[in-house]
Design a protein around this motif. Structure first.
Motif, PDB file in Angstrom:
ATOM      1  N   THR A  30       0.841  -1.207   0.000  1.00 34.98           N
ATOM      2  CA  THR A  30       0.000   0.000   0.000  1.00 34.98           C
ATOM      3  C   THR A  30       0.871   1.251   0.000  1.00 34.98           C
ATOM      4  O   THR A  30       0.651   2.181  -0.790  1.00 34.98           O
ATOM      5  N   GLU A  31       1.873   1.270   0.863  1.00 38.31           N
ATOM      6  CA  GLU A  31       2.786   2.415   0.947  1.00 38.31           C
ATOM      7  C   GLU A  31       3.457   2.677  -0.407  1.00 38.31           C
ATOM      8  O   GLU A  31       3.486   3.812  -0.891  1.00 38.31           O
ATOM      9  N   CYS A  33       2.601   1.616  -3.486  1.00 36.73           N
ATOM     10  CA  CYS A  33       1.685   1.898  -4.599  1.00 36.73           C
ATOM     11  C   CYS A  33       0.975   3.237  -4.479  1.00 36.73           C
ATOM     12  O   CYS A  33       0.297   3.655  -5.409  1.00 36.73           O
ATOM     13  N   ARG A  34       1.169   3.918  -3.375  1.00 41.21           N
ATOM     14  CA  ARG A  34       0.663   5.290  -3.250  1.00 41.21           C
ATOM     15  C   ARG A  34       1.614   6.301  -3.883  1.00 41.21           C
ATOM     16  O   ARG A  34       1.306   7.487  -3.968  1.00 41.21           O
ATOM     17  N   ASP A  35       2.764   5.825  -4.346  1.00 42.42           N
ATOM     18  CA  ASP A  35       3.714   6.699  -5.021  1.00 42.42           C
ATOM     19  C   ASP A  35       3.073   7.267  -6.293  1.00 42.42           C
ATOM     20  O   ASP A  35       2.506   6.509  -7.092  1.00 42.42           O
ATOM     21  N   GLY A  39       1.234   5.244  -9.637  1.00 43.82           N
ATOM     22  CA  GLY A  39      -0.156   5.490 -10.007  1.00 43.82           C
ATOM     23  C   GLY A  39      -0.314   6.025 -11.419  1.00 43.82           C
ATOM     24  O   GLY A  39      -1.292   5.728 -12.102  1.00 43.82           O
ATOM     25  N   VAL A  46      -5.950   4.442  -8.350  1.00 43.38           N
ATOM     26  CA  VAL A  46      -5.589   5.737  -7.760  1.00 43.38           C
ATOM     27  C   VAL A  46      -6.878   6.349  -7.231  1.00 43.38           C
ATOM     28  O   VAL A  46      -7.821   6.509  -8.003  1.00 43.38           O
ATOM     29  N   PRO A  47      -6.959   6.669  -5.944  1.00 45.47           N
ATOM     30  CA  PRO A  47      -5.963   6.431  -4.913  1.00 45.47           C
ATOM     31  C   PRO A  47      -5.886   4.943  -4.555  1.00 45.47           C
ATOM     32  O   PRO A  47      -6.832   4.192  -4.784  1.00 45.47           O
ATOM     33  N   TYR A  48      -4.759   4.548  -3.982  1.00 40.78           N
ATOM     34  CA  TYR A  48      -4.489   3.149  -3.634  1.00 40.78           C
ATOM     35  C   TYR A  48      -4.650   2.982  -2.132  1.00 40.78           C
ATOM     36  O   TYR A  48      -4.128   3.782  -1.358  1.00 40.78           O
ATOM     37  N   ASP A  49      -5.385   1.925  -1.715  1.00 42.20           N
ATOM     38  CA  ASP A  49      -5.564   1.710  -0.275  1.00 42.20           C
ATOM     39  C   ASP A  49      -5.315   0.247   0.085  1.00 42.20           C
ATOM     40  O   ASP A  49      -5.005  -0.576  -0.785  1.00 42.20           O
ATOM     41  N   THR A 168      -1.736  12.264 -11.138  1.00 41.97           N
ATOM     42  CA  THR A 168      -1.306  12.054  -9.760  1.00 41.97           C
ATOM     43  C   THR A 168      -0.428  13.248  -9.387  1.00 41.97           C
ATOM     44  O   THR A 168      -0.073  14.056 -10.255  1.00 41.97           O
TER      45      THR A 168
END
Length: 189
Positions: A30-31, A33-35, A39, A46-49, A168
């Motif tokens: 998760t951390e 893929c929030r880059d 995204g 996006v957003p990734y959770d 993004t």
């Protein structure tokens, strides 16, 4: 008729290790893929959770069990730093490759090394025995295109305005060309 894929054990080059993702990887995936770049240049939501990461872990396990994919995390010093994956078409003996790398691990050759390991296994007669691998990269993603070139993939064409890259942080929404890369057995560098 499909058979579960048997990943090499250990699946390592002595420094990097590839393995199936686990539920214990959800926070780290998760951390990463929030880059914003991941995204923008990949197909991750996006957003990734955390729900997206849990889905990916379960999806990956299912694809391995079905024999239709190997979507793996890449570890360096026992920490997840990237992912490399491949959808497999057993009937055509072909695969489609993709990858992402955590921001702090970029520029270290991890995508090239991990993808080389995956491709070597996929093309080996005692591996998946595939004869062709494909890789798509947005033409504006210089790093992904460089990985394909370094590994010996042949640029087979460019599909014009083929993908919408989502907006993004730091990246505008844009339509982009996509480079199609192909690799046959015996061409991997």
């Amino acid at each position: 008729m499909s058979t579960a894929l048997e990943l090499p054990e250990p699946f390592t080059d002595g420094e990097l290790a590839l393995r199936a993702p686990l539920l214990t990887d959800v926070d780290r995936v998760t951390e990463i893929c929030r880059d914003p770049a991941i995204g923008h240049f990949t197909t991750v939501p996006v957003p990734y959770d955390e729900a997206d990461a849990r889905w990916w872990v379960e999806y990956s396990a299912g694809r391995i069990a079905e024999g239709t994919g190997a979507h793996l995390v890449v570890e360096l010093d026992d920490e997840v730093v990237a992912a490399v994956g491949m959808d497999v078409n057993p009937l055509d003996r072909a695969g489609r490759v993709g990858y992402w790398v955590a921001p702090e691990a970029r520029g270290l050759g991890i995508a090239t090394r991990a993808t080389r390991m995956l491709c070597a296994w996929a093309l080996a007669e005692d591996g998946l025995d595939l004869v062709r691998l494909e890789l798509d990269a947005a033409a504006v993603n210089d790093a992904s295109n460089a990985v394909a070139e370094k590994l010996g993939f042949t640029h087979e064409g460019t599909r014009r305005s083929a993908v919408l890259l989502v907006a993004t942080e730091g990246f505008p929404e844009e339509r982009a060309d996509v480079n199609d890369w192909g690799l046959l057995r015996g061409e991997l560098r």
